[in-house]
Design an enzyme around this catalytic site. Structure first.
Site, PDB file in Angstrom:
ATOM      1  N   ARG A 170       0.854  -1.010   0.016  1.00 20.84           N
ATOM      2  CA  ARG A 170       0.083   0.045   0.071  1.00 20.84           C
ATOM      3  C   ARG A 170       0.961   1.236   0.055  1.00 20.84           C
ATOM      4  O   ARG A 170       0.388   2.403  -0.493  1.00 20.84           O
ATOM      5  CB  ARG A 170      -1.175  -0.230   1.138  1.00 20.84           C
ATOM      6  N   LYS A 196     -18.505 -19.240  -0.163  1.00 24.12           N
ATOM      7  CA  LYS A 196     -19.971 -19.100  -0.066  1.00 24.12           C
ATOM      8  C   LYS A 196     -20.637 -18.138  -1.025  1.00 24.12           C
ATOM      9  O   LYS A 196     -20.333 -17.058  -1.334  1.00 24.12           O
ATOM     10  CB  LYS A 196     -20.211 -18.446   1.258  1.00 24.12           C
ATOM     11  N   GLY A 204      -9.443  -9.822  -1.183  1.00 22.77           N
ATOM     12  CA  GLY A 204      -8.564 -10.383  -0.217  1.00 22.77           C
ATOM     13  C   GLY A 204      -7.966 -11.521  -0.895  1.00 22.77           C
ATOM     14  O   GLY A 204      -6.699 -11.675  -1.068  1.00 22.77           O
ATOM     15  N   GLY A 208     -12.973  -4.668   0.123  1.00 18.98           N
ATOM     16  CA  GLY A 208     -14.571  -4.341   0.003  1.00 18.98           C
ATOM     17  C   GLY A 208     -14.932  -3.566  -1.075  1.00 18.98           C
ATOM     18  O   GLY A 208     -15.960  -3.649  -1.723  1.00 18.98           O
TER      19      GLY A 208
HETATM   20  P1  AMP Z   1     -13.747 -16.075  -0.405  1.00 23.49           P
HETATM   21  O1  AMP Z   1     -13.213 -15.293   0.853  1.00 23.49           O
HETATM   22  O2  AMP Z   1     -15.416 -16.304  -0.303  1.00 23.49           O
HETATM   23  O3  AMP Z   1     -13.084 -15.477  -1.551  1.00 23.49           O
HETATM   24  O4  AMP Z   1     -13.355 -17.662  -0.090  1.00 23.49           O
HETATM   25  C1  AMP Z   1     -12.047 -18.131  -0.091  1.00 23.49           C
HETATM   26  C2  AMP Z   1     -11.887 -19.191   0.458  1.00 23.49           C
HETATM   27  O5  AMP Z   1     -12.921 -20.434  -0.051  1.00 23.49           O
HETATM   28  C3  AMP Z   1     -10.532 -20.004   0.836  1.00 23.49           C
HETATM   29  O6  AMP Z   1     -10.141 -20.091   2.133  1.00 23.49           O
HETATM   30  C4  AMP Z   1     -10.628 -21.342   0.016  1.00 23.49           C
HETATM   31  O7  AMP Z   1     -10.051 -22.411   0.871  1.00 23.49           O
HETATM   32  C5  AMP Z   1     -12.199 -21.650   0.354  1.00 23.49           C
HETATM   33  N1  AMP Z   1     -12.723 -22.399  -0.793  1.00 23.49           N
HETATM   34  C6  AMP Z   1     -12.671 -22.394  -2.019  1.00 23.49           C
HETATM   35  N2  AMP Z   1     -13.186 -23.362  -2.489  1.00 23.49           N
HETATM   36  C7  AMP Z   1     -13.551 -24.168  -1.291  1.00 23.49           C
HETATM   37  C8  AMP Z   1     -14.345 -25.624  -1.534  1.00 23.49           C
HETATM   38  N3  AMP Z   1     -14.528 -26.178  -2.574  1.00 23.49           N
HETATM   39  N4  AMP Z   1     -14.408 -26.036  -0.321  1.00 23.49           N
HETATM   40  C9  AMP Z   1     -14.088 -25.473   0.802  1.00 23.49           C
HETATM   41  N5  AMP Z   1     -13.366 -24.228   0.971  1.00 23.49           N
HETATM   42  C10 AMP Z   1     -13.323 -23.952  -0.244  1.00 23.49           C
END
Ligand code: AMP
Length: 398
Positions: free
Chosen positions: A37, A198, A355, A378
């Site tokens: 940054r 998710k 992130g 964000g």
């Molecule tokens: P996000 O913060 O929503 O971008 O999610 C990132 C996180 O999703 C990372 O820590 C990954 O380990 C997790 N992730 C991605 N694919 C999977 C999966 N198939 N099962 C469980 N965790 C996952």
């Protein structure tokens, strides 16, 4: 011409420039552990100094709760900034009032001064007009170089623009140019990759992207919810079963908007969520009841690589699998490297952000060949969601 006021059109010489920057750098044991940054704001700082302006830096740090506290002081960051800049950086122990005014009165043209954490005042975050007016008294011009806080309407990100001529700094300008070219005025076909854990955290984003892109790749844990919604047995995979209806709605919206959805056709599955767990590749129709899909499989990788060759613009947020654990980083690494290679060959414009995405692409050794990597979490996501970012709107050419 840019849609935004930039430093090109600002008269900086002899002016007091209130420069909003992102100095919310990670610290470990009192030391800055990642200076990305800081590095990003150096071009703006140098330009202001070279043009004879007085750069007065406004920034927040950490999450102060009740006014000033030493743990969230920006004082140690001033010294680190000075090292990177190669010139002295003065520090004032307040962001408004006499302490700030006295420090500014001592400045010469070309000097740099960092004011204390703007969030030591609640009025900063409530965007109180009286507070913004107090801040505005300290300067002649407002320059915002902090895209990462542009989704917040705070006094130092939005309020100030009501009182002073306002301009985008070079880091902000670079970010806006990259984001505009990737999603507002892109070369088609456009592919978006949305991965991560998710669906629930990315609903608005998916809803906006189906209207804007030609191909939407749904990956990571969130793909499991879509596969479940399509009637597949996802075993013990991460899956938000209560969102099956929502997933089906997104699929319908995609069809209506003529957006092709790509979901995994095969997966790398394991019974344990740990590095080097025993695993196998399996079509998404044949996941066993006690297995978890932790990454895409080789067939999906091949399909995606093939598809990428026909794509002109790529926007990426979120990993393809549990990339922190080998071998479930394979899909993310492979697709990231393929995109980086096409970008290096001049065949693809690639923008990624959010992130985990930045660390996933770094881990793949692909980040430096992407066209642009946004470190704003964000703000990058809100922009992908199609939201208006108050800190950006304030800089728009009227
Ligand atoms: P996000 O913060 O929503 O971008 O999610 C990132 C996180 O999703 C990372 O820590 C990954 O380990 C997790 N992730 C991605 N694919 C999977 C999966 N198939 N099962 C469980 N965790 C996952």
């Amino acid at each position: 011409m840019s849609d935004f006021n930039t430093l090109e059109s600002a008269d900086l010489s002899g002016k007091r420039i209130l420069l909003r920057v992102d100095l919310n750098v990670p610290m470990e044991n009192g030391k800055v552990s990642d200076a990305t940054r800081i590095e990003r704001i150096l071009p703006t700082l140098r330009e202001i100094s070279e043009k004879g302006g007085k750069a007065i830096l406004l920034a927040h740090f950490g999450r102060p709760k009740n006014g000033p506290d030493t743990a969230n002081s920006l004082r140690p960051v001033a010294a680190v900034l000075a090292q990177h800049l190669g010139t002295p950086v003065a520090f004032a122990a307040d962001s408004i009032g006499k302490v700030a005014q006295d420090a500014i009165a001592k400045m010469h043209n070309g000097d740099v001064l960092l004011l204390e954490n703007t969030r030591f005042y609640k009025a900063e975050e409530t965007n109180d007009p009286a507070h913004a007016a107090e801040l505005a008294k300290l300067g002649d011009i407002f320059v915002n170089d902090a895209f990462s806080v542009a989704h917040r309407a705070h006094a130092s990100t939005e309020g100030l623009a009501n009182y002073l001529p306002s301009f985008a700094g070079r880091a902000m300008q670079q970010e806006l140019d990259a984001l505009t070219i990737a999603l507002e005025k892109p070369e088609h076909p456009v592919m978006a990759v949305v991965g991560g854990a998710k669906v629930s955290s990315k609903l608005e984003l998916l809803g906006n992207l189906v209207k804007k892109v030609d191909v939407l790749v749904i990956a990571g844990g969130m793909a499991n919810t879509f596969l479940f919604a399509m009637g597949k047995d996802v075993g013990k995979s991460l899956c938000e079963k209560d969102l099956a209806d929502t997933a089906r709605e997104i699929l319908r919206a995609a069809t209506a908007a003529n957006c092709e959805i790509m979901l995994p056709v095969d997966a790398t599955v394991a019974r344990e969520f740990k590095a080097n767990a025993a695993h196998r590749h399996v079509d998404v129709d044949h996941v066993a009841a006690d297995e978890m899909m932790l990454d895409i499989g080789p067939k999906t990788e091949a399909l995606l690589k093939q598809k990428l060759k026909s794509i002109k613009t790529l926007v990426w947020n979120g990993p393809f699998g549990a990339f922190e654990l080998t071998p479930f980083d394979h899909g993310t690494n492979q697709i990231a490297r393929a995109a980086a290679e096409l970008t290096a060959q001049g065949k693809l414009l690639s923008v990624a952000g959010g992130g985990d995405t930045v660390s996933a692409l770094n881990q793949a050794g692909a980040a430096d060949r992407f066209t642009y990597i946004s470190t704003a979490g964000g703000a990058f996501l809100e922009w992908l969601e199609g939201k208006v970012l108050p800190g950006v709107e304030a800089l728009r050419r009227k």
